[in-house]
Enzyme design. Structure first.
Site, PDB file in Angstrom:
ATOM      1  N   THR A 101      53.029  48.899  29.970  1.00 56.30           N
ATOM      2  CA  THR A 101      53.653  48.765  31.288  1.00 56.30           C
ATOM      3  C   THR A 101      54.847  47.835  31.145  1.00 56.30           C
ATOM      4  O   THR A 101      54.692  46.638  30.877  1.00 56.30           O
ATOM      5  CB  THR A 101      52.660  48.197  32.311  1.00 56.30           C
ATOM      6  N   LEU A 143      51.484  48.009  24.185  1.00 55.12           N
ATOM      7  CA  LEU A 143      51.964  46.678  23.822  1.00 55.12           C
ATOM      8  C   LEU A 143      52.136  45.800  25.058  1.00 55.12           C
ATOM      9  O   LEU A 143      52.207  46.302  26.184  1.00 55.12           O
ATOM     10  CB  LEU A 143      53.290  46.818  23.058  1.00 55.12           C
ATOM     11  N   PRO A 144      52.219  44.471  24.860  1.00 56.93           N
ATOM     12  CA  PRO A 144      52.177  43.565  26.016  1.00 56.93           C
ATOM     13  C   PRO A 144      53.375  43.630  26.959  1.00 56.93           C
ATOM     14  O   PRO A 144      53.205  43.535  28.175  1.00 56.93           O
ATOM     15  CB  PRO A 144      52.076  42.176  25.368  1.00 56.93           C
ATOM     16  N   LYS A 155      52.155  40.058  36.236  1.00 57.28           N
ATOM     17  CA  LYS A 155      53.222  40.694  35.453  1.00 57.28           C
ATOM     18  C   LYS A 155      53.700  41.964  36.144  1.00 57.28           C
ATOM     19  O   LYS A 155      54.910  42.195  36.295  1.00 57.28           O
ATOM     20  CB  LYS A 155      52.711  41.017  34.059  1.00 57.28           C
ATOM     21  N   LYS A 187      53.977  53.558  38.025  1.00 56.70           N
ATOM     22  CA  LYS A 187      52.971  52.538  37.729  1.00 56.70           C
ATOM     23  C   LYS A 187      53.214  51.270  38.538  1.00 56.70           C
ATOM     24  O   LYS A 187      52.279  50.709  39.133  1.00 56.70           O
ATOM     25  CB  LYS A 187      52.977  52.229  36.233  1.00 56.70           C
TER      26      LYS A 187
END
Length: 299
Positions: free
Chosen positions: A94, A65-66, A244, A169
């Protein structure tokens, strides 16, 4: 073989879910985009009409998902209490470390095992089943998740407890963002100094300047392996997504008291590129801002 609910079929999830189907799993997929869902069905997944329908009877629920707000909303409103008790939950989005830990704590309280498992490798690796998964969670949950993730992966690595996958990450992508900027600067300077760019690549890719950004993802078209640079910086990892991730890294650095000046500079440069209309281009397209060849898209 497992019954897997796969929620989120964007650029990454749309490549990942079919690899699970190819491995023999029953994959019930859902996305708000009808086009994305249709493509997944064409590649062996089963259509679900909603998240609740997808997770009904699932052994495993995977989400891509975003952002954190979507992850928290989907799990709280559409997964907890609707997926069978004891189902394994795997979030490949993420998001920030704190949100990952929160949703995993809530999952445990609701009777589920859960891991955070963000990925590295990009769209081509998602489609090719060669992603690297960085997994946070308990040992038992990781042991359950590993064989599910392997059909989508070249590596599945247990990073530590809840949230550790997200920590790995954002640290990894902070390196990537900073090294890509440095690589772009070096190519731009090499050109101004009169060097042939292929020759410079041949030298630096075999010298101490070598990096993944140089050798595997060269930002110059026609130099090195095929990359988004050869397709006008389309079809890769969008600059807006790199921004992001860098913002997540800077937030984490602030909360941890870590000194990250290179990461902060990379964030500033990607913010500038996005503000100039480059958010939809591959993140290596920032070279066009650096060498002054960028033309903002017409409004």
């Amino acid at each position: 073989m497992a019954n897997i609910a796969f929620i989120g079929l964007g650029h990454m999830g749309g490549g990942m879910a079919p690899n699970l189907a190819k491995a023999g799993h029953e994959v019930r997929a859902f996305d708000l985009s009808e086009d994305a869902l249709a493509k997944a069905v064409e590649q062996g997944c089963t259509r679900a009409g909603s998240t609740a329908e997808a997770v009904d009877g699932a052994d495993v629920v995977i989400t891509m998902l975003p952002a954190a707000q979507h992850v928290l909303s989907v799990y709280r409103d559409q997964v907890f209490g609707k997926a069978p008790a004891g189902a394994l939950l795997i979030d490949c989005s993420t998001i920030d470390v704190a949100s990952a830990r929160t949703v995993e704590e809530e999952a445990k309280a609701a009777g589920y095992e859960m891991v955070d498992a963000p990925v590295s490798g990009g769209i081509a690796a998602a489609a090719g089943g060669t992603l690297t998964f960085m997994v946070g969670g308990g040992d038992a949950a990781f042991a359950r998740a590993q064989p599910i993730l392997e059909p989508m992966a070249k590596a599945v690595i247990h990073a530590g407890g809840a949230g550790a996958g997200q920590a790995a990450k954002i640290c990894n992508n902070m390196i990537l963002g900073a090294t890509m900027v440095a690589t772009c600067e070096a190519f731009a300077m090499a050109k101004k100094l009169g060097l042939d760019l292929q020759t410079f690549y041949d030298i630096s890719s075999k010298a101490s300047g070598q990096s993944w950004s140089m050798t595997s993802y060269c930002p110059v078209p026609g130099v090195g392996p095929d990359t988004p640079a050869d397709r006008d910086y389309e079809g890769g990892f969008a600059a807006a997504l790199m921004l992001k991730d860098l913002k997540l890294a800077m937030d984490a650095a602030q909360s941890a008291g870590a000194y990250t000046p290179m990461g902060a500079e990379a964030e500033e440069l990607y913010q500038r590129f996005v503000n100039l209309g480059g958010g939809g281009k591959d993140f290596s397209g920032i070279i066009k801002m650096i060498d002054d060849s960028w033309t903002p898209p017409a409004e």
